[in-house]
Scaffold this active site. Sequence first.
Site, mmCIF file in Angstrom:
data_model
loop_
_atom_site.group_PDB
_atom_site.id
_atom_site.type_symbol
_atom_site.label_atom_id
_atom_site.label_comp_id
_atom_site.label_asym_id
_atom_site.label_seq_id
_atom_site.Cartn_x
_atom_site.Cartn_y
_atom_site.Cartn_z
ATOM 1 N N HIS A 1 0.862 -1.169 0.000
ATOM 2 C CA HIS A 1 0.000 0.000 0.000
ATOM 3 C C HIS A 1 0.908 1.231 0.000
ATOM 4 O O HIS A 1 2.106 1.149 0.327
ATOM 5 C CB HIS A 1 -0.881 0.034 1.254
ATOM 6 C CG HIS A 1 -1.991 -0.984 1.235
ATOM 7 N ND1 HIS A 1 -2.939 -1.017 0.257
ATOM 8 C CD2 HIS A 1 -2.294 -1.991 2.108
ATOM 9 C CE1 HIS A 1 -3.805 -2.003 0.508
ATOM 10 N NE2 HIS A 1 -3.422 -2.612 1.628
ATOM 11 N N CYS B 1 -0.035 2.684 -4.396
ATOM 12 C CA CYS B 1 -0.689 3.959 -4.644
ATOM 13 C C CYS B 1 0.204 5.097 -4.178
ATOM 14 O O CYS B 1 1.026 4.945 -3.282
ATOM 15 C CB CYS B 1 -2.025 4.022 -3.917
ATOM 16 S SG CYS B 1 -3.281 2.997 -4.682
#
Length: 429
Positions: free
Chosen positions: A280, A323
Amino acid sequence: MTANGDKPLQLYRILYRIAQKLDNTELEDLKFLCTGIISRSTQEEIDSPLKLFMELTKICRITEDDFSFLGDLLRNIGREDLLTQLNEPLQLYRILFGIAKELDNTELEGLKFLCTGIFRRSVLEHIGRPLNLLTELAKTGRITEDDFSFLEILLLEIGRQDLFAELKGAGKFLQEETQKQGLRELAPPFSPEEDMSSYDMSRAPRGVCVIINNIHFEDMAERDGAEGDTDRLRETFDSLGFTVVTFRDLDHAKMVATMKDQGKADHSNYDCFVCVIMSHGTMGKVYSSDDVGIDICELMKPVNAKKCPSLKGKPKLFFIQACQGEKIQRKEGFDHGEYDAKPVPFICHEADFFLGLATVPGYVARRDQDGAPYVHHLAKLLKDFGPTHDLSAIMAMVCDKMNDIHDDKFGWISSNHSTLRKMVVFNAK
């Protein structure tokens, strides 16, 4: 393979886009037309138009300055339409060339001053011509075929708005002329001053490739579908001659320690260092398995020339599947998919670094149930073309593949940030 400036990158982009529009029947026709030019055994291994084009570039039948042979091939199979519809990237450089000719040294210094903060001081100091500066702006995406707004601002600031007015007319004229004259006219009319040599890639093993794949977290969602991405990357970098070490679900302390260990290691017998991190993320950071955001630049720092002298002057390549914000690269509508998401510019103050991102700063990155598209494309294209083609050309192909993802609502563009001084070609042994 030798190249200078941005011409090879533009060549590969054009070939890639043409290849995407050819079917298997047309491929067989092209291979037949190349009988006597490409050996039968080599032809048997060619299973895509792109591989055929890459073989033709290797034997110099297609070059940055001469598309005539390719033009003849396309005409013979009845695909004249491809001669003119893919000319936009090189048209940009023709237009920039026309503007650069009208700028003097005083105006160049003004433009360089306005670009302070965009480029490192050392980069600006080595820019001696207006064309060099405009080319750098195009390479970083500040000027594109579809967006001249940043260039317009610069020209207005130095009082040369007349050039921008002329530019629009010149761009239209050049496009019309190219359509009339065919593919031979696609080559840009300038020759950069210096050839860009390649980093040495003669040692075996090539170097160390560290792969970190964080899938499970304390409070953040699991990255379902990411399990197979490690194997894809391991196979690719192993085929390119790297010693691959993999890690999974590292907490903050272990992620930092892993990179520090690489910085302390002796890389004297290696030519390159690679690190892939999948997790992430948010802008400028990736998350450890214990949900701690770590600056990407901090993870790169242990292998810089000061902390790891044995990697001085050698390429250090980082690829990040995570991301880099919460915004969505929208086409239209609202997304309901899964993301590696959860804002710091990526500025490296030292040469020989490359950072490839699965998205652009500020935006989410895509991940599907069978893994991340960015990782799929990166692994396949590096394996297919890494031994023969420059990294920048391969990453342009990755970007094109991401752009071609069939999604009616959202865009998925990857991005790159580089201070590499030379070409990176993982020469076949």
